[in-house]
Design an enzyme around this catalytic site. Structure first.
Site: not given
Length: 299
Positions: A77-78, A179, A181, A195, A197
């Protein structure tokens, strides 16, 4: 019958299995008397001079987009994401051969290369439109960086795991401050990637929608939201202590951001066209790749 006059070939640059499949494709296209063009970085991985000499041209990615009416991407996919970002503006359709791991975007298995590519060249395929995202970072009213993404744009703490503060607005309407990660802004195509995960919903790839997924938010009430595909999403970076926040597009382009910077994300004006074999089915792909259950009732 669809006639593809010039075929472009792109391969994973550090994958010997992809190089092997590229060589198979070249031999197949030779047998079909098809004109094909090799992307320069891909050609550098092929040491067989006979195969290289069979190519009509060896060109850079931009020239490939202008010269071809179909591009076959061999890799994971990359690799297809790389091809999509570079070639979508040329309106050239992409077809994927999977030599990676998951392979949500690359449909054709290595053992079916000749049969499935032959079907596509004969006009037997499904066509699907996907949109990409434009991202720009503004500092003191000036654009300091731009990038694009087929899967997602992610604000994250960079090298260190520290919470970030930021505000999100949609079409200049304030939505929330957080707030967490970070945050993932994903296309339907990317909804089965990072998304997912992060707890985001799976969107059918043809939907005109964008999903915004908070990453480990400090409050349990923070949940992913889905907005219209034409929305302009802005994220203002708030104060942070030790974090060195960064914006990443498709896990490829990285931009350092600072307090007060605005990250603006919106849909690109041109679409990517993906070609699939006739037996392609999105829900079957989810079942096989994500391990969903099959039929409970037998006929």
């Amino acid at each position: 019958m669809t006639h593809f006059s010039t075929i472009g070939l792109i391969g994973h640059l550090n994958n010997e299995r992809a190089v092997y499949s590229i060589k198979r494709l070249i031999r197949f296209l030779q047998l079909r008397n098809k004109r094909f063009v090799l992307e320069a970085e891909t050609a550098a991985r092929i040491v067989d001079t006979d195969l290289l000499s069979a190519a009509h041209q060896i060109v850079d990615m931009d020239t490939l987009g202008q010269a071809c009416d179909l591009v076959i991407v061999v890799g994971g996919d990359g690799s297809l994401l790389r091809g999509a970002r570079a070639l979508a503006k040329y309106a050239v359709p992409l077809l994927g051969v999977n030599r990676g791991r998951l392979g949500f975007l690359t449909d054709i298995t290595p053992e079916d290369i000749e049969n499935k590519v032959d079907e596509v060249l004969s006009g037997q395929f499904k066509s699907e439109k996907r949109f990409l995202l434009d991202m720009e970072v503004r500092r003191d009213g000036q654009v300091i960086a731009t990038a694009d993404a087929l899967n997602d744009v992610v604000l994250h703490p960079g090298q260190f795991i520290h919470m970030l503060q930021f505000e999100i607005a949609v079409d200049d309407v304030f939505v929330t401050s957080q707030r967490s990660d970070g945050v993932i802004v994903s296309t339907p195509t990317g909804s089965t990637a990072y998304s997912l995960s992060g707890g985001g919903p799976i969107l059918h790839p043809t939907l005109d929608a964008i999903v915004v997924v908070p990453m480990n938010p400090h409050t349990l009430s923070s949940r992913p939201i889905v907005v219209a595909g034409h929305s302009a999403i802005s994220i203002v970076v708030g104060e942070h202590n030790r974090a060195e926040p960064m914006v990443t597009c498709d896990g490829h382009s990285h931009v350092d951001v600072q307090t007060g910077d605005t990250i603006l994300i919106r849909k690109k004006p041109h679409m990517l066209e993906l070609l699939h074999p006739l037996d392609y089915n999105f829900y079957e792909r989810c079942r096989s790749k994500l391990g969903w259950g099959g039929h409970l009732l037998k006929e």
